[in-house]
Design a protein around this motif. Structure first.
Motif, PDB file in Angstrom:
ATOM      1  N   THR A  56       0.847  -1.187   0.000  1.00  0.00           N
ATOM      2  CA  THR A  56       0.000   0.000   0.000  1.00  0.00           C
ATOM      3  C   THR A  56       0.886   1.240   0.000  1.00  0.00           C
ATOM      4  N   ARG A  57       0.504   2.223  -0.787  1.00  0.00           N
ATOM      5  CA  ARG A  57       1.253   3.484  -0.843  1.00  0.00           C
ATOM      6  C   ARG A  57       0.757   4.428   0.247  1.00  0.00           C
ATOM      7  N   GLN A  58       1.203   5.671   0.185  1.00  0.00           N
ATOM      8  CA  GLN A  58       0.913   6.621   1.254  1.00  0.00           C
ATOM      9  C   GLN A  58      -0.587   6.833   1.458  1.00  0.00           C
ATOM     10  N   ASN A  59      -1.360   6.758   0.376  1.00  0.00           N
ATOM     11  CA  ASN A  59      -2.806   6.950   0.478  1.00  0.00           C
ATOM     12  C   ASN A  59      -3.564   5.626   0.360  1.00  0.00           C
ATOM     13  N   ARG A  61      -5.045   1.733   1.240  1.00  0.00           N
ATOM     14  CA  ARG A  61      -5.567   0.840   2.264  1.00  0.00           C
ATOM     15  C   ARG A  61      -6.224  -0.334   1.555  1.00  0.00           C
ATOM     16  N   PRO A  76      -1.866   2.580   5.378  1.00  0.00           N
ATOM     17  CA  PRO A  76      -0.938   3.164   4.410  1.00  0.00           C
ATOM     18  C   PRO A  76       0.503   2.706   4.637  1.00  0.00           C
ATOM     19  N   ARG A  77       1.253   2.672   3.535  1.00  0.00           N
ATOM     20  CA  ARG A  77       2.695   2.351   3.545  1.00  0.00           C
ATOM     21  C   ARG A  77       2.971   1.049   4.286  1.00  0.00           C
ATOM     22  N   GLY A 101       4.180  -1.573   8.552  1.00  0.00           N
ATOM     23  CA  GLY A 101       2.896  -0.900   8.523  1.00  0.00           C
ATOM     24  C   GLY A 101       1.892  -1.404   9.544  1.00  0.00           C
ATOM     25  N   HIS A 139       7.511  -2.358  12.269  1.00  0.00           N
ATOM     26  CA  HIS A 139       8.620  -1.641  11.659  1.00  0.00           C
ATOM     27  C   HIS A 139       9.722  -2.650  11.338  1.00  0.00           C
ATOM     28  N   SER A 202      -6.061   4.449  11.090  1.00  0.00           N
ATOM     29  CA  SER A 202      -5.454   3.959   9.864  1.00  0.00           C
ATOM     30  C   SER A 202      -6.344   2.983   9.124  1.00  0.00           C
TER      31      SER A 202
END
Length: 215
Positions: A56-59, A61, A76-77, A101, A139, A202
């Protein structure tokens, strides 16, 4: 000659195996990539296959629903790989790997019938299930894992473990930290409201969460 030409022009099948899941809900930019294949953009309803890596990119889900009705949601991310899905063999198993994420998992039939065969892997710990509903944030060298309210009323628990130790989390709203790659999971503790809210924010646009507010 026409048959030969038609065979040449026909595109090869992307996957020989059957889909194991589908993208139930997709928002923003989300892609899947099989080994040695180009990435493909996911839409609501897209099929997913064993060994796919979901990004998933910054925007972005996504909520993924597997054939056994288990589900995994990513914020995101985030990145997740579909490592094993084998519900019918003599050695059944389910394994996904969350490499970064915010995520949430609701278990399905495989976990109900073969709970010891169900694993969620992260870079710093493995989550074994004794229940149905959990989430967290991963992480590269740390993770926070939270037990969430069971969706079916049954008692719920998870075991979070690595080579340095293990802890059972059996109270919704409680969780454990793995502070680095060389540490055992901490004893279960009531999670800070900020950590739970981060998970809710999120993923809330994907599906409403039932999460106890720490007091």
């Amino acid at each position: 000659m026409l048959l030969c030409a038609g065979a040449i022009l026909s595109p090869p099948a992307l996957h020989a195996a059957d889909a194991i899941a589908r993208a139930h809900t997709v928002q923003g930019e989300v892609s899947a990539q099989a080994p040695d294949a180009a990435a493909r953009i996911l839409r609501t309803g897209s099929e997913l296959y064993l060994r796919d890596r979901i990004i998933t990119r910054q925007n972005g889900r996504i909520r993924i629903v597997f054939n056994d009705d288990s589900s995994a949601s990513l914020g995101p991310r985030a990145e997740l790989s579909l490592d094993r899905y084998d519900p019918d063999s003599d050695d059944p198993g389910f394994a996904i790997r969350v490499t970064k994420g915010i995520f949430r998992v609701v278990t399905g039939l495989i976990a109900r019938n073969h709970p010891t065969a169900y694993r969620i892997n992260t870079p710093v710990a493995t989550i074994g299930i004794r229940g149905t509903h959990f989430g967290g944030e991963v992480h590269e060298s740390s993770a926070v894992i939270v037990l969430l309210d069971p969706l079916d009323g049954r008692s719920s628990a998870i075991e979070v473990s690595n080579e340095f130790g293990a802890v059972i989390v059996d109270r919704p709203g409680y969780g454990t930290d793995i502070p680095d790659a060389s540490s055992a999971p901490t004893p279960q503790r009531r999670m800070q409201l900020r950590a739970v809210d981060n998970l809710i924010r999120s993923l809330s646009t994907i599906q409403r969460l039932q999460v106890p507010r720490p007091r």
